[in-house]
Scaffold this motif. Structure first.
Motif, mmCIF file in Angstrom:
data_model
loop_
_atom_site.group_PDB
_atom_site.id
_atom_site.type_symbol
_atom_site.label_atom_id
_atom_site.label_comp_id
_atom_site.label_asym_id
_atom_site.label_seq_id
_atom_site.Cartn_x
_atom_site.Cartn_y
_atom_site.Cartn_z
ATOM 1 N N ILE A 1 0.865 -1.234 -0.060
ATOM 2 C CA ILE A 1 0.013 -0.045 0.056
ATOM 3 C C ILE A 1 0.957 1.312 0.085
ATOM 4 O O ILE A 1 2.014 1.309 0.689
ATOM 5 C CB ILE A 1 -1.088 -0.032 1.138
ATOM 6 C CG1 ILE A 1 -1.972 0.977 0.989
ATOM 7 C CG2 ILE A 1 -0.193 0.133 2.532
ATOM 8 C CD1 ILE A 1 -2.886 0.876 1.927
ATOM 9 N N THR A 2 0.532 2.161 -0.558
ATOM 10 C CA THR A 2 1.199 3.566 -0.614
ATOM 11 C C THR A 2 0.516 4.458 0.652
ATOM 12 O O THR A 2 -0.736 4.458 0.633
ATOM 13 C CB THR A 2 1.063 4.159 -1.824
ATOM 14 O OG1 THR A 2 1.631 3.771 -3.110
ATOM 15 C CG2 THR A 2 1.566 5.747 -1.895
ATOM 16 N N VAL A 3 1.515 4.731 1.233
ATOM 17 C CA VAL A 3 1.016 5.657 2.554
ATOM 18 C C VAL A 3 1.705 6.984 2.741
ATOM 19 O O VAL A 3 3.141 6.829 2.422
ATOM 20 C CB VAL A 3 1.152 4.817 3.658
ATOM 21 C CG1 VAL A 3 2.547 4.110 4.027
ATOM 22 C CG2 VAL A 3 0.792 5.564 5.013
ATOM 23 N N ASN A 4 1.106 7.940 2.985
ATOM 24 C CA ASN A 4 1.806 9.112 3.400
ATOM 25 C C ASN A 4 1.841 9.385 5.043
ATOM 26 O O ASN A 4 0.566 9.600 5.520
ATOM 27 C CB ASN A 4 0.941 10.366 2.843
ATOM 28 C CG ASN A 4 1.792 11.728 3.143
ATOM 29 O OD1 ASN A 4 2.401 11.704 4.020
ATOM 30 N ND2 ASN A 4 1.465 12.745 2.423
ATOM 31 N N PRO A 5 2.657 9.104 5.668
ATOM 32 C CA PRO A 5 2.735 8.957 7.218
ATOM 33 C C PRO A 5 2.136 10.340 7.764
ATOM 34 O O PRO A 5 1.940 10.193 8.876
ATOM 35 C CB PRO A 5 4.213 8.813 7.678
ATOM 36 C CG PRO A 5 4.904 7.981 6.214
ATOM 37 C CD PRO A 5 4.088 8.653 5.156
ATOM 38 N N THR A 6 2.494 11.429 7.099
ATOM 39 C CA THR A 6 1.920 12.755 7.711
ATOM 40 C C THR A 6 0.552 12.862 7.536
ATOM 41 O O THR A 6 0.052 13.923 8.015
ATOM 42 C CB THR A 6 2.644 13.959 6.745
ATOM 43 O OG1 THR A 6 2.007 14.054 5.431
ATOM 44 C CG2 THR A 6 4.046 13.656 6.870
ATOM 45 N N GLN A 7 -0.252 11.919 6.879
ATOM 46 C CA GLN A 7 -1.775 12.342 6.832
ATOM 47 C C GLN A 7 -2.487 11.086 7.613
ATOM 48 O O GLN A 7 -2.574 9.950 7.256
ATOM 49 C CB GLN A 7 -2.057 12.292 5.280
ATOM 50 C CG GLN A 7 -1.517 13.377 4.370
ATOM 51 C CD GLN A 7 -2.161 13.383 3.048
ATOM 52 O OE1 GLN A 7 -2.775 12.437 2.530
ATOM 53 N NE2 GLN A 7 -1.772 14.323 2.215
ATOM 54 N N PRO A 8 -3.307 11.515 8.554
ATOM 55 C CA PRO A 8 -3.878 10.683 9.310
ATOM 56 C C PRO A 8 -4.834 9.697 8.413
ATOM 57 O O PRO A 8 -4.899 8.451 8.783
ATOM 58 C CB PRO A 8 -4.752 11.459 10.350
ATOM 59 C CG PRO A 8 -3.948 12.795 10.412
ATOM 60 C CD PRO A 8 -3.138 12.919 9.135
ATOM 61 N N GLU A 9 -5.272 10.282 7.600
ATOM 62 C CA GLU A 9 -6.324 9.441 6.812
ATOM 63 C C GLU A 9 -5.507 8.190 6.117
ATOM 64 O O GLU A 9 -6.154 7.064 5.945
ATOM 65 C CB GLU A 9 -7.083 10.180 5.791
ATOM 66 C CG GLU A 9 -7.933 11.386 6.327
ATOM 67 C CD GLU A 9 -6.958 12.737 6.645
ATOM 68 O OE1 GLU A 9 -5.793 12.715 6.009
ATOM 69 O OE2 GLU A 9 -7.504 13.447 7.280
ATOM 70 N N SER A 10 -4.533 8.688 5.685
ATOM 71 C CA SER A 10 -3.843 7.591 4.944
ATOM 72 C C SER A 10 -3.208 6.519 5.782
ATOM 73 O O SER A 10 -3.167 5.495 5.580
ATOM 74 C CB SER A 10 -2.376 8.398 4.263
ATOM 75 O OG SER A 10 -1.612 7.515 3.376
ATOM 76 N N VAL A 11 -2.748 7.016 6.956
ATOM 77 C CA VAL A 11 -2.226 5.799 7.948
ATOM 78 C C VAL A 11 -3.528 5.266 8.361
ATOM 79 O O VAL A 11 -3.183 3.950 8.409
ATOM 80 C CB VAL A 11 -1.657 6.818 9.106
ATOM 81 C CG1 VAL A 11 -1.495 5.840 10.274
ATOM 82 C CG2 VAL A 11 -0.477 7.716 8.610
ATOM 83 N N ALA A 12 -4.723 5.516 8.607
ATOM 84 C CA ALA A 12 -5.887 5.037 8.976
ATOM 85 C C ALA A 12 -6.064 3.811 7.785
ATOM 86 O O ALA A 12 -6.512 2.600 8.185
ATOM 87 C CB ALA A 12 -7.107 5.903 9.203
ATOM 88 N N GLN A 13 -6.130 4.204 6.695
ATOM 89 C CA GLN A 13 -6.077 3.283 5.770
ATOM 90 C C GLN A 13 -5.170 2.041 5.656
ATOM 91 O O GLN A 13 -5.687 0.998 5.307
ATOM 92 C CB GLN A 13 -6.248 4.098 4.221
ATOM 93 C CG GLN A 13 -7.513 4.810 3.849
ATOM 94 C CD GLN A 13 -7.461 5.484 2.795
ATOM 95 O OE1 GLN A 13 -6.363 5.692 2.276
ATOM 96 N NE2 GLN A 13 -8.432 6.581 2.511
ATOM 97 N N SER A 14 -4.158 2.795 5.903
ATOM 98 C CA SER A 14 -3.092 1.565 5.965
ATOM 99 C C SER A 14 -3.150 0.478 7.040
ATOM 100 O O SER A 14 -2.978 -0.707 7.058
ATOM 101 C CB SER A 14 -1.551 2.079 5.693
ATOM 102 O OG SER A 14 -1.381 2.806 6.899
ATOM 103 N N VAL A 15 -3.402 1.011 8.207
ATOM 104 C CA VAL A 15 -3.598 0.221 9.492
ATOM 105 C C VAL A 15 -5.047 -0.710 8.904
ATOM 106 O O VAL A 15 -5.073 -1.889 9.388
ATOM 107 C CB VAL A 15 -4.107 1.009 10.578
ATOM 108 C CG1 VAL A 15 -4.473 0.172 11.736
ATOM 109 C CG2 VAL A 15 -2.855 1.783 10.778
ATOM 110 N N MET A 16 -6.127 -0.242 8.172
ATOM 111 C CA MET A 16 -7.404 -1.011 8.005
ATOM 112 C C MET A 16 -6.883 -2.125 7.107
ATOM 113 O O MET A 16 -7.106 -3.295 7.267
ATOM 114 C CB MET A 16 -8.212 -0.245 7.312
ATOM 115 C CG MET A 16 -9.033 0.818 8.428
ATOM 116 S SD MET A 16 -10.003 1.901 7.193
ATOM 117 C CE MET A 16 -11.419 0.925 6.737
#
Lengths: 300, 182
Positions: free
Chosen positions: B148-163
Protein backbone atom coordinates in the motif's frame (compact mmCIF):
# COMPACT_ATOMS: atom_id res chain seq x y z
CA UNK A 1 8.94 4.82 -13.22
CA UNK A 2 12.66 5.37 -12.93
CA UNK A 3 15.24 2.77 -12.02
CA UNK A 4 18.09 5.09 -11.43
CA UNK A 5 20.56 6.04 -8.75
CA UNK A 6 24.16 6.18 -7.62
CA UNK A 7 26.33 3.09 -7.35
CA UNK A 8 27.50 4.19 -3.94
CA UNK A 9 23.90 3.80 -2.78
CA UNK A 10 22.67 0.86 -4.86
CA UNK A 11 25.70 -1.14 -5.87
CA UNK A 12 26.26 -2.82 -9.21
CA UNK A 13 25.91 -6.20 -7.51
CA UNK A 14 22.49 -5.20 -6.17
CA UNK A 15 21.43 -3.83 -9.56
CA UNK A 16 22.41 -7.09 -11.24
CA UNK A 17 20.57 -9.10 -8.58
CA UNK A 18 17.50 -6.94 -9.12
CA UNK A 19 17.64 -7.21 -12.92
CA UNK A 20 18.16 -10.97 -12.91
CA UNK A 21 15.56 -11.74 -10.26
CA UNK A 22 13.10 -9.43 -12.02
CA UNK A 23 13.85 -11.06 -15.41
CA UNK A 24 14.33 -7.57 -16.81
CA UNK A 25 14.99 -6.74 -20.44
CA UNK A 26 16.56 -3.45 -21.44
CA UNK A 27 19.65 -1.28 -21.27
CA UNK A 28 21.62 -0.48 -18.12
CA UNK A 29 23.74 2.63 -18.61
CA UNK A 30 26.48 3.36 -16.08
CA UNK A 31 28.06 6.80 -16.07
CA UNK A 32 31.45 6.52 -14.48
CA UNK A 33 32.43 9.21 -12.02
CA UNK A 34 36.01 9.89 -11.18
CA UNK A 35 37.33 11.72 -8.14
CA UNK A 36 40.29 12.99 -10.13
CA UNK A 37 40.34 16.58 -11.34
CA UNK A 38 39.86 15.49 -14.93
CA UNK A 39 36.77 13.28 -14.89
CA UNK A 40 36.78 10.46 -17.41
CA UNK A 41 33.06 10.72 -18.19
CA UNK A 42 33.25 7.13 -19.39
CA UNK A 43 29.86 5.59 -20.12
CA UNK A 44 29.18 1.86 -20.08
CA UNK A 45 26.25 0.11 -21.71
CA UNK A 46 25.01 -3.32 -20.66
CA UNK A 47 22.05 -4.97 -22.37
CA UNK A 48 19.85 -7.48 -20.56
CA UNK A 49 17.37 -9.98 -21.88
CA UNK A 50 15.12 -11.69 -19.33
CA UNK A 51 17.70 -10.98 -16.61
CA UNK A 52 20.68 -12.30 -18.57
CA UNK A 53 23.47 -10.12 -19.91
CA UNK A 54 23.55 -10.32 -23.70
CA UNK A 55 25.98 -7.55 -24.64
CA UNK A 56 28.15 -4.77 -23.25
CA UNK A 57 29.95 -1.81 -24.78
CA UNK A 58 31.57 1.48 -23.89
CA UNK A 59 30.22 3.24 -26.95
CA UNK A 60 26.68 4.02 -28.03
CA UNK A 61 27.10 3.80 -31.82
CA UNK A 62 26.45 0.02 -31.90
CA UNK A 63 29.89 -0.44 -33.38
CA UNK A 64 31.48 -2.12 -30.35
CA UNK A 65 31.25 -5.73 -31.50
CA UNK A 66 32.28 -4.86 -35.05
CA UNK A 67 35.29 -3.08 -33.60
CA UNK A 68 36.21 -6.10 -31.47
CA UNK A 69 35.98 -8.41 -34.50
CA UNK A 70 38.12 -6.22 -36.70
CA UNK A 71 40.58 -5.61 -33.85
CA UNK A 72 41.21 -9.36 -33.74
CA UNK A 73 41.77 -9.36 -37.48
CA UNK A 74 38.92 -11.75 -38.19
CA UNK A 75 37.22 -9.32 -40.54
CA UNK A 76 38.01 -5.89 -41.85
CA UNK A 77 36.08 -3.02 -40.28
CA UNK A 78 34.21 -2.35 -43.52
CA UNK A 79 33.25 -6.00 -44.05
CA UNK A 80 32.18 -6.45 -40.42
CA UNK A 81 30.01 -3.32 -40.63
CA UNK A 82 28.39 -4.66 -43.78
CA UNK A 83 27.53 -7.94 -42.05
CA UNK A 84 26.20 -5.98 -39.09
CA UNK A 85 23.75 -4.26 -41.44
CA UNK A 86 22.79 -7.58 -43.02
CA UNK A 87 21.99 -9.31 -39.73
CA UNK A 88 19.02 -6.99 -39.34
CA UNK A 89 16.91 -6.72 -36.23
CA UNK A 90 16.19 -10.39 -35.58
CA UNK A 91 19.52 -12.26 -35.55
CA UNK A 92 22.49 -11.37 -33.31
CA UNK A 93 25.58 -10.47 -35.34
CA UNK A 94 27.64 -13.27 -33.79
CA UNK A 95 25.09 -15.92 -34.71
CA UNK A 96 24.76 -14.47 -38.19
CA UNK A 97 28.52 -14.65 -38.78
CA UNK A 98 28.53 -18.21 -37.46
CA UNK A 99 25.68 -19.21 -39.76
CA UNK A 100 27.63 -17.73 -42.69
CA UNK A 101 30.67 -19.80 -41.72
CA UNK A 102 32.71 -16.68 -41.06
CA UNK A 103 33.31 -17.18 -37.33
CA UNK A 104 33.51 -20.42 -35.34
CA UNK A 105 31.72 -21.17 -32.08
CA UNK A 106 35.04 -20.78 -30.24
CA UNK A 107 35.58 -17.35 -31.75
CA UNK A 108 32.09 -16.29 -30.69
CA UNK A 109 32.81 -17.47 -27.14
CA UNK A 110 36.04 -15.51 -27.08
CA UNK A 111 34.23 -12.41 -28.32
CA UNK A 112 31.59 -12.76 -25.60
CA UNK A 113 34.23 -13.21 -22.92
CA UNK A 114 36.04 -10.06 -24.05
CA UNK A 115 32.92 -8.03 -24.66
CA UNK A 116 30.90 -8.99 -21.60
CA UNK A 117 32.71 -10.95 -18.93
CA UNK A 118 35.96 -9.00 -18.85
CA UNK A 119 34.38 -5.59 -19.39
CA UNK A 120 31.51 -5.95 -16.93
CA UNK A 121 33.63 -7.57 -14.23
CA UNK A 122 35.91 -4.53 -14.37
CA UNK A 123 32.95 -2.28 -13.51
CA UNK A 124 32.76 -3.74 -10.03
CA UNK A 125 35.85 -1.73 -9.16
CA UNK A 126 33.99 1.55 -9.71
CA UNK A 127 33.69 3.39 -6.43
CA UNK A 128 30.85 5.54 -7.67
CA UNK A 129 28.85 6.33 -10.74
CA UNK A 130 25.30 7.00 -11.80
CA UNK A 131 23.13 4.34 -13.33
CA UNK A 132 19.92 4.25 -15.31
CA UNK A 133 17.93 1.28 -16.54
CA UNK A 134 15.68 1.68 -19.55
CA UNK A 135 13.31 -1.19 -20.24
CA UNK A 136 11.97 0.32 -23.45
CA UNK A 137 15.17 -0.01 -25.45
CA UNK A 138 15.26 -2.42 -28.40
CA UNK A 139 18.09 -4.93 -28.08
CA UNK A 140 20.88 -4.14 -30.58
CA UNK A 141 21.51 -7.24 -32.69
CA UNK A 142 24.71 -5.70 -34.05
CA UNK A 143 26.19 -5.65 -30.53
CA UNK A 144 25.14 -9.19 -29.66
CA UNK A 145 27.11 -12.40 -30.10
CA UNK A 146 24.07 -14.59 -29.47
CA UNK A 147 25.53 -15.78 -26.17
CA UNK A 148 24.38 -14.64 -22.75
CA UNK A 149 25.34 -15.00 -19.10
CA UNK A 150 23.23 -14.81 -15.97
CA UNK A 151 23.91 -11.50 -14.26
CA UNK A 152 24.70 -13.37 -11.05
CA UNK A 153 27.49 -15.32 -12.73
CA UNK A 154 29.12 -12.06 -13.73
CA UNK A 155 28.58 -10.67 -10.24
CA UNK A 156 30.23 -13.67 -8.65
CA UNK A 157 33.24 -13.34 -10.93
CA UNK A 158 33.42 -9.56 -10.48
CA UNK A 159 33.23 -9.63 -6.68
CA UNK A 160 35.77 -12.45 -6.38
CA UNK A 161 38.49 -10.27 -7.84
CA UNK A 162 37.39 -7.05 -6.15
CA UNK A 163 40.19 -5.61 -4.02
CA UNK A 164 38.70 -2.35 -2.76
CA UNK A 165 35.46 -3.03 -0.89
CA UNK A 166 35.11 0.49 0.54
CA UNK A 167 32.07 1.30 -1.64
CA UNK A 168 30.30 -1.81 -0.35
CA UNK A 169 31.27 -1.39 3.30
CA UNK A 170 27.79 -0.36 4.42
CA UNK A 171 26.21 -3.29 2.57
CA UNK A 172 28.20 -6.01 4.29
CA UNK A 173 26.26 -8.20 6.72
CA UNK A 174 26.67 -7.70 10.42
CA UNK A 175 29.28 -10.01 12.01
CA UNK A 176 26.53 -11.04 14.43
CA UNK A 177 24.31 -12.30 11.60
CA UNK A 178 23.61 -15.90 10.76
CA UNK A 179 23.06 -17.27 7.26
CA UNK A 180 20.29 -19.37 5.76
CA UNK A 181 19.95 -20.90 2.30
CA UNK A 182 17.40 -19.38 -0.05
CA UNK A 183 17.44 -22.28 -2.51
CA UNK A 184 16.49 -25.93 -2.38
CA UNK A 185 19.42 -28.30 -2.55
CA UNK A 186 22.92 -27.35 -3.58
CA UNK A 187 23.86 -24.28 -5.62
CA UNK A 188 24.17 -24.66 -9.39
CA UNK A 189 26.74 -21.88 -9.59
CA UNK A 190 30.40 -22.90 -9.48
CA UNK A 191 31.58 -21.95 -6.02
CA UNK A 192 35.21 -21.92 -4.95
CA UNK A 193 36.37 -23.92 -1.95
CA UNK A 194 36.02 -21.08 0.60
CA UNK A 195 32.55 -20.25 -0.66
CA UNK A 196 31.60 -23.93 -0.27
CA UNK A 197 32.97 -23.94 3.28
CA UNK A 198 30.78 -20.98 4.19
CA UNK A 199 27.81 -22.47 2.36
CA UNK A 200 28.01 -25.40 4.79
CA UNK A 201 26.95 -23.02 7.59
CA UNK A 202 23.61 -22.05 6.05
CA UNK A 203 21.67 -23.56 8.92
CA UNK A 204 20.98 -20.27 10.69
CA UNK A 205 22.80 -21.37 13.82
CA UNK A 206 26.27 -19.88 13.61
CA UNK A 207 27.10 -16.20 13.65
CA UNK A 208 29.54 -14.92 11.04
CA UNK A 209 32.03 -14.23 13.82
CA UNK A 210 31.90 -17.84 14.84
CA UNK A 211 32.16 -19.07 11.24
CA UNK A 212 35.23 -16.91 10.73
CA UNK A 213 36.81 -18.33 13.87
CA UNK A 214 36.10 -21.93 12.92
CA UNK A 215 37.37 -21.49 9.36
CA UNK A 216 40.28 -19.36 10.56
CA UNK A 217 39.38 -16.60 8.16
CA UNK A 218 39.34 -12.84 8.78
CA UNK A 219 35.80 -11.72 9.59
CA UNK A 220 36.01 -9.16 6.76
CA UNK A 221 36.57 -11.96 4.26
CA UNK A 222 33.62 -13.94 5.60
CA UNK A 223 31.38 -10.85 5.39
CA UNK A 224 32.48 -10.29 1.79
CA UNK A 225 31.79 -13.88 0.79
CA UNK A 226 28.39 -13.81 2.50
CA UNK A 227 27.54 -10.61 0.66
CA UNK A 228 28.69 -12.24 -2.58
CA UNK A 229 26.59 -15.35 -2.07
CA UNK A 230 23.69 -13.21 -0.95
CA UNK A 231 23.58 -10.98 -4.06
CA UNK A 232 23.69 -14.02 -6.32
CA UNK A 233 20.60 -15.30 -4.55
CA UNK A 234 22.03 -18.32 -2.76
CA UNK A 235 21.80 -17.24 0.86
CA UNK A 236 20.26 -14.64 3.08
CA UNK A 237 21.89 -13.10 6.12
CA UNK A 238 19.64 -12.92 9.16
CA UNK A 239 20.51 -10.39 11.85
CA UNK A 240 20.84 -11.70 15.37
CA UNK A 241 19.79 -9.80 18.46
CA UNK A 242 22.79 -7.80 19.61
CA UNK A 243 22.19 -8.15 23.32
CA UNK A 244 19.67 -9.99 25.43
CA UNK A 245 17.08 -8.37 27.63
CA UNK A 246 18.48 -7.49 31.00
CA UNK A 247 17.63 -9.55 34.05
CA UNK A 248 14.92 -8.31 36.39
CA UNK A 249 17.40 -7.26 38.97
CA UNK A 250 19.18 -4.91 36.62
CA UNK A 251 16.71 -3.52 34.12
CA UNK A 252 18.09 -1.24 31.45
CA UNK A 253 17.06 2.36 31.19
CA UNK A 254 15.08 1.61 28.06
CA UNK A 255 13.30 -1.36 29.55
CA UNK A 256 12.25 0.71 32.55
CA UNK A 257 11.12 3.53 30.34
CA UNK A 258 9.34 1.16 28.01
CA UNK A 259 7.59 -0.62 30.82
CA UNK A 260 6.29 2.67 32.13
CA UNK A 261 4.93 3.87 28.82
CA UNK A 262 3.76 0.66 27.20
CA UNK A 263 2.36 -1.58 29.89
CA UNK A 264 0.92 -4.13 27.47
CA UNK A 265 4.36 -5.32 26.52
CA UNK A 266 5.86 -8.09 28.58
CA UNK A 267 9.54 -7.69 29.21
CA UNK A 268 11.32 -11.00 29.64
CA UNK A 269 13.60 -11.59 32.54
CA UNK A 270 16.20 -13.13 30.29
CA UNK A 271 16.84 -13.73 26.63
CA UNK A 272 14.19 -16.03 25.25
CA UNK A 273 15.09 -18.71 22.79
CA UNK A 274 14.07 -18.25 19.16
CA UNK A 275 10.55 -19.33 18.17
CA UNK A 276 9.35 -19.35 21.76
CA UNK A 277 5.73 -20.36 21.33
CA UNK A 278 4.80 -19.03 24.75
CA UNK A 279 5.77 -15.53 23.64
CA UNK A 280 3.33 -15.50 20.73
CA UNK A 281 0.45 -13.06 21.12
CA UNK A 282 -3.05 -14.33 21.74
CA UNK A 283 -5.68 -14.10 19.02
CA UNK A 284 -7.73 -10.96 18.76
CA UNK A 285 -11.49 -11.32 19.02
CA UNK A 286 -13.68 -10.63 16.00
CA UNK A 287 -15.72 -8.06 17.94
CA UNK A 288 -12.52 -6.14 18.66
CA UNK A 289 -11.56 -6.23 14.99
CA UNK A 290 -15.02 -5.21 13.81
CA UNK A 291 -15.13 -2.26 16.21
CA UNK A 292 -11.65 -1.19 15.24
CA UNK A 293 -12.40 -1.36 11.52
CA UNK A 294 -15.55 0.69 12.00
CA UNK A 295 -13.61 3.28 13.98
CA UNK A 296 -10.83 3.51 11.42
CA UNK A 297 -13.34 3.77 8.60
CA UNK A 298 -14.58 7.00 10.13
CA UNK A 299 -11.03 8.35 10.37
CA UNK A 300 -10.00 7.53 6.82
CA UNK B 1 -4.00 -5.66 19.82
CA UNK B 2 -0.39 -4.78 19.12
CA UNK B 3 0.85 -3.58 15.74
CA UNK B 4 4.51 -2.93 15.01
CA UNK B 5 5.71 -0.29 12.57
CA UNK B 6 9.17 -1.05 11.25
CA UNK B 7 11.53 -0.07 8.43
CA UNK B 8 14.76 1.77 7.70
CA UNK B 9 15.74 5.13 9.14
CA UNK B 10 13.62 8.03 7.86
CA UNK B 11 11.00 5.79 6.28
CA UNK B 12 8.40 7.59 8.41
CA UNK B 13 7.81 5.22 11.36
CA UNK B 14 7.58 7.81 14.13
CA UNK B 15 5.48 10.12 11.97
CA UNK B 16 3.14 7.25 11.10
CA UNK B 17 2.45 6.53 14.76
CA UNK B 18 2.08 10.19 15.64
CA UNK B 19 -0.49 10.61 12.87
CA UNK B 20 -2.88 8.07 14.29
CA UNK B 21 -2.19 7.94 18.01
CA UNK B 22 -4.78 9.49 20.29
CA UNK B 23 -2.28 10.00 23.05
CA UNK B 24 0.88 12.03 22.87
CA UNK B 25 3.30 9.57 21.35
CA UNK B 26 5.92 8.50 23.80
CA UNK B 27 9.00 9.80 22.13
CA UNK B 28 12.27 8.04 22.74
CA UNK B 29 14.11 9.96 20.06
CA UNK B 30 17.67 10.81 20.95
CA UNK B 31 20.45 12.59 19.15
CA UNK B 32 21.75 10.19 16.52
CA UNK B 33 25.34 9.16 16.98
CA UNK B 34 26.17 7.24 13.84
CA UNK B 35 25.60 7.40 10.10
CA UNK B 36 21.96 8.13 10.87
CA UNK B 37 22.97 11.76 11.49
CA UNK B 38 23.24 12.14 7.72
CA UNK B 39 19.50 11.59 7.43
CA UNK B 40 18.12 13.08 10.63
CA UNK B 41 19.44 14.70 13.76
CA UNK B 42 17.42 12.51 16.07
CA UNK B 43 16.42 8.90 15.85
CA UNK B 44 14.32 6.50 17.88
CA UNK B 45 16.60 4.60 20.23
CA UNK B 46 14.09 2.46 22.13
CA UNK B 47 10.73 2.54 20.45
CA UNK B 48 7.78 4.80 19.77
CA UNK B 49 4.52 4.00 21.40
CA UNK B 50 1.11 5.23 20.36
CA UNK B 51 -2.42 4.22 21.33
CA UNK B 52 -5.78 4.34 19.63
CA UNK B 53 -8.57 4.04 22.18
CA UNK B 54 -11.67 3.32 20.15
CA UNK B 55 -14.01 2.21 22.93
CA UNK B 56 -13.87 2.36 26.73
CA UNK B 57 -12.41 -1.15 26.92
CA UNK B 58 -10.64 -1.48 23.62
CA UNK B 59 -7.37 0.01 22.41
CA UNK B 60 -4.96 -0.57 19.59
CA UNK B 61 -1.31 -0.26 20.55
CA UNK B 62 1.27 0.77 17.98
CA UNK B 63 4.99 0.28 18.43
CA UNK B 64 7.72 1.70 16.23
CA UNK B 65 11.03 -0.15 16.05
CA UNK B 66 14.30 1.64 16.77
CA UNK B 67 15.57 3.60 13.80
CA UNK B 68 19.22 2.70 13.86
CA UNK B 69 20.42 -0.41 12.11
CA UNK B 70 21.11 -2.42 15.25
CA UNK B 71 18.88 -5.32 16.10
CA UNK B 72 18.84 -5.30 19.89
CA UNK B 73 16.63 -7.08 22.40
CA UNK B 74 13.97 -4.41 22.01
CA UNK B 75 13.36 -5.62 18.46
CA UNK B 76 12.96 -9.12 19.77
CA UNK B 77 10.39 -8.10 22.36
CA UNK B 78 8.40 -6.01 19.91
CA UNK B 79 8.15 -8.53 17.12
CA UNK B 80 7.44 -11.54 19.32
CA UNK B 81 4.43 -9.82 20.82
CA UNK B 82 3.11 -8.22 17.65
CA UNK B 83 -0.12 -9.41 16.07
CA UNK B 84 0.91 -7.90 12.73
CA UNK B 85 3.42 -5.41 11.43
CA UNK B 86 3.89 -2.91 8.64
CA UNK B 87 7.24 -2.44 6.94
CA UNK B 88 7.64 1.14 5.75
CA UNK B 89 9.99 1.59 2.80
CA UNK B 90 10.89 4.97 1.30
CA UNK B 91 10.34 4.40 -2.42
CA UNK B 92 12.98 6.94 -3.46
CA UNK B 93 15.80 5.51 -1.35
CA UNK B 94 17.01 2.27 -3.04
CA UNK B 95 20.05 2.28 -0.77
CA UNK B 96 17.72 1.25 2.07
CA UNK B 97 16.15 -1.71 0.27
CA UNK B 98 18.83 -4.17 1.41
CA UNK B 99 18.36 -3.13 5.03
CA UNK B 100 14.58 -3.42 4.62
CA UNK B 101 15.15 -6.93 3.30
CA UNK B 102 17.22 -7.73 6.38
CA UNK B 103 14.40 -6.45 8.58
CA UNK B 104 12.03 -8.84 6.84
CA UNK B 105 14.46 -11.76 7.33
CA UNK B 106 14.80 -10.86 11.00
CA UNK B 107 11.04 -10.66 11.47
CA UNK B 108 10.30 -13.87 9.55
CA UNK B 109 12.77 -15.83 11.68
CA UNK B 110 11.04 -14.75 14.86
CA UNK B 111 7.38 -14.41 14.17
CA UNK B 112 4.69 -15.67 11.82
CA UNK B 113 2.83 -12.36 12.19
CA UNK B 114 1.41 -11.05 8.91
CA UNK B 115 3.16 -8.11 7.27
CA UNK B 116 2.03 -5.27 5.05
CA UNK B 117 4.51 -3.30 2.91
CA UNK B 118 3.88 0.45 3.14
CA UNK B 119 5.56 2.56 0.47
CA UNK B 120 6.34 6.10 1.61
CA UNK B 121 7.86 9.14 -0.10
CA UNK B 122 6.37 8.14 -3.45
CA UNK B 123 5.98 11.85 -4.25
CA UNK B 124 9.74 12.41 -4.11
CA UNK B 125 11.93 12.50 -7.24
CA UNK B 126 12.78 9.14 -8.84
CA UNK B 127 10.67 6.80 -6.71
CA UNK B 128 10.76 3.09 -7.57
CA UNK B 129 7.42 1.50 -8.31
CA UNK B 130 5.86 -1.21 -6.16
CA UNK B 131 6.67 -4.06 -8.52
CA UNK B 132 10.38 -3.25 -8.56
CA UNK B 133 10.58 -2.61 -4.83
CA UNK B 134 9.05 -6.04 -4.19
CA UNK B 135 11.77 -7.61 -6.36
CA UNK B 136 14.43 -5.68 -4.45
CA UNK B 137 12.92 -6.96 -1.20
CA UNK B 138 13.20 -10.53 -2.45
CA UNK B 139 9.61 -11.22 -3.50
CA UNK B 140 10.05 -12.84 -6.89
CA UNK B 141 6.55 -14.07 -7.61
CA UNK B 142 2.95 -13.24 -6.83
CA UNK B 143 3.26 -14.68 -3.34
CA UNK B 144 4.04 -11.44 -1.56
CA UNK B 145 2.46 -9.39 1.23
CA UNK B 146 -0.07 -6.72 0.34
CA UNK B 147 1.48 -3.40 -0.68
CA UNK B 148 0.00 0.00 0.00
CA UNK B 149 1.16 3.55 -0.61
CA UNK B 150 1.03 5.58 2.57
CA UNK B 151 1.73 9.17 3.49
CA UNK B 152 2.73 9.03 7.17
CA UNK B 153 1.99 12.72 7.62
CA UNK B 154 -1.69 12.26 6.73
CA UNK B 155 -3.91 10.63 9.39
CA UNK B 156 -6.41 9.45 6.73
CA UNK B 157 -3.70 7.69 4.78
CA UNK B 158 -2.31 6.09 7.93
CA UNK B 159 -5.80 4.96 8.97
CA UNK B 160 -6.28 3.31 5.57
CA UNK B 161 -3.00 1.43 5.86
CA UNK B 162 -3.84 0.24 9.37
CA UNK B 163 -7.19 -0.97 8.03
CA UNK B 164 -5.38 -2.84 5.25
CA UNK B 165 -3.05 -4.41 7.80
CA UNK B 166 -5.94 -5.51 10.00
CA UNK B 167 -7.74 -6.89 6.99
CA UNK B 168 -4.62 -8.87 6.12
CA UNK B 169 -4.36 -10.06 9.72
CA UNK B 170 -7.95 -11.29 9.55
CA UNK B 171 -7.30 -13.14 6.31
CA UNK B 172 -4.37 -15.00 7.82
CA UNK B 173 -6.21 -16.02 10.97
CA UNK B 174 -7.98 -19.29 10.32
CA UNK B 175 -11.33 -19.57 12.02
CA UNK B 176 -11.62 -15.90 12.85
CA UNK B 177 -14.69 -14.12 11.55
CA UNK B 178 -13.52 -11.55 9.10
CA UNK B 179 -14.69 -8.00 9.65
CA UNK B 180 -16.00 -6.23 6.61
CA UNK B 181 -14.65 -2.95 5.34
CA UNK B 182 -18.03 -1.28 5.63
Amino acid sequence: MAITGHLIEFSLAEIFQFLEQGHKTGLLTVFEQSESETPKNQVHYIWFKQGRIVAAANRSDHHGLVSLISHRGWLGDHAASRFAQQCGTKVPLGLYLKSQGILSAEQIKLLFYTQVMRRVCALFTLLDGWFHFDSKVTLPMDEMTGLSAPATEVTLAGLRVLKDWSALESKLPDPMSTIVSTIEGKPNLHLNSTEWQIWEYTNGNEMLLSIAKQLQLPIRKVQQIVFRLSVVGLIEDVPMVLSSAPANSQPSVFAEEADAIAPSLEFPTAAKPAKDKAAEPSQVSSSFLNNLMGFLKNKS
Amino acid sequence: MRLVVTGPVSAGKSTFIRSISEIEVVDTDRRATDETTLLKHKTTVAFDFGRLQFSPNMALHLYGTPGQSRFDFMWDILIRQAHAYILLVAAHRPQEFRYARRVLSFMRQRSPAPVLIGLTHTDQPDPWDAENILIALGYLNDNHPPVITVNPTQPESVAQSVMALIQHYCETQAGVTQPSLR
